[in-house]
Design a protein around this motif. Structure first.
Motif, mmCIF file in Angstrom:
data_model
loop_
_atom_site.group_PDB
_atom_site.id
_atom_site.type_symbol
_atom_site.label_atom_id
_atom_site.label_comp_id
_atom_site.label_asym_id
_atom_site.label_seq_id
_atom_site.Cartn_x
_atom_site.Cartn_y
_atom_site.Cartn_z
ATOM 1 N N SER A 25 -1.410 20.009 -4.681
ATOM 2 C CA SER A 25 -2.273 21.181 -4.600
ATOM 3 C C SER A 25 -1.546 22.312 -3.883
ATOM 4 C CB SER A 25 -3.557 20.821 -3.850
ATOM 5 O OG SER A 25 -3.254 20.401 -2.522
ATOM 6 N N THR A 61 -3.266 17.563 -1.330
ATOM 7 C CA THR A 61 -3.816 16.714 -2.387
ATOM 8 C C THR A 61 -2.717 16.443 -3.405
ATOM 9 O OG1 THR A 61 -5.973 17.792 -2.113
ATOM 10 C CG2 THR A 61 -5.653 16.460 -4.091
ATOM 11 N N VAL A 120 -0.068 22.832 -11.447
ATOM 12 C CA VAL A 120 -1.154 23.400 -10.649
ATOM 13 C C VAL A 120 -1.015 24.916 -10.598
ATOM 14 C CG1 VAL A 120 -2.187 23.459 -8.333
ATOM 15 C CG2 VAL A 120 -1.344 21.295 -9.273
ATOM 16 N N GLY A 167 -5.658 26.534 -7.558
ATOM 17 C CA GLY A 167 -5.874 25.102 -7.384
ATOM 18 C C GLY A 167 -6.293 24.385 -8.641
ATOM 19 N N PRO A 174 -10.590 22.047 -9.087
ATOM 20 C CA PRO A 174 -10.291 21.089 -8.021
ATOM 21 C C PRO A 174 -11.370 20.027 -7.824
ATOM 22 C CG PRO A 174 -9.716 23.296 -7.318
ATOM 23 C CD PRO A 174 -10.455 23.445 -8.625
#
Length: 286
Positions: free
Chosen positions: A148, A153, A193, A197, A214
């Motif tokens: 992310s 993440t 990505v 996000g 997300p």
């Protein structure tokens, strides 16, 4: 949506990544080799013959980091192994973080062998040459992988299972709180990505790229002129070029595997050229 063909005539194209000069580096998993197509459409060979390259990152010292039987750095024709596991059939996609560490998916069976018994693989983080940590297991067919925008993440496609695994990364680098997203049609492959996000995921067999929010909901789908869509990355000066790789071309079958380009209305994540950061910081040993 219109797609421009940047390169074609390959088997199974994977690992797209934009370099500092605006060229697109990519691999042919089945035909072998890592290649680069420049802004004028000229294609050069970066790494000849290497098979099974599912992921590529650009090294800060020059050359490429790529997968295959091991994770290697290739520069000026010289190959050095960053990490390998004895007996492992191979590694698939990979990405790097802002510190230059490599995240890569290990394959525990020969995915193109119809007689191979499927066995779950793992995700490893390679901190430096020869030094790696196991983050998690249970990934049957490790594929696209990315972080992310805040690096907290990690997203990881499991193609055979038809899901995307999502983990939190704590400050120590541990992966926790696994949850899954499901791709309803097709199988998730490479991913990238964007700056907001959103996670753009290639659908192998589904002929499209999906953008997931997300929270795991699909925000949009882009139809691609191919049945087997293998990976994506962002490119261009404004990072709004979406590069899509395939294993075929629906409108012109003689094109075979392609590198395609289209424009989208959201920028790719700042500081990256697709699924992989370009600031890979593994250095040669002094």
């Amino acid at each position: 949506m219109a797609f421009e063909i940047l390169a074609s005539g390959y088997g199974l194209v994977e690992g797209p990544n934009e370099d500092a000069e605006g060229g697109i580096v990519f691999s042919d998993v089945l035909g072998g080799g890592v290649y680069r197509v420049d802004r004028d459409g000229a294609v050069d060979t970066v790494v000849p013959k290497r098979r099974g390259v599912g992921g590529i990152a650009l090294h800060a010292d020059g050359g490429v980091v790529c997968s295959g039987r091991d994770i290697v750095h290739v520069r000026d024709g010289v190959t050095r192994t960053l990490f390998g596991i004895p007996g492992l059939p191979g590694w698939n996609d990979l990405c790097t973080d802002s510190a230059g560490r490599v995240y890569a998916g290990a394959l525990r069976f020969a995915v193109f062998d119809p007689n191979a018994q499927p066995m779950p693989g793992e995700c490893y983080r390679i901190d430096k040459e020869g030094d790696a940590s196991l983050l998690y297991g249970g990934v049957l067919h490790a594929n696209g992988i990315a972080l992310s925008p805040d690096g907290r993440t990690i997203y990881h496609s499991d193609t055979r299972a038809g899901v995307i695994f999502v983990h939190d990364l704590d400050r120590a680098g541990n992966a926790t709180a696994r949850r899954t997203w499901t791709m309803s049609d097709g199988q998730p492959d490479g991913l990238a990505v964007d700056a907001l996000g959103g996670v753009w995921i290639a659908s192998a067999g589904g002929g499209r790229v999906d953008r997931y929010r997300p929270d795991g909901r699909v925000a949009r789908s882009l139809a691609v002129p191919a049945r087997i869509v293998t990976s994506v990355c962002f490119a261009g000066a404004d990072r709004r070029d979406l590069i899509v790789t395939t294993a075929d071309h629906a409108d012109e079958p003689e094109r075979r595997g392609c590198v395609l380009r289209t424009r989208v209305d959201v920028r790719g994540r700042a500081g990256v050229s697709g699924p992989d950061l370009i600031n890979q910081r593994h250095r040669r040993k002094s």
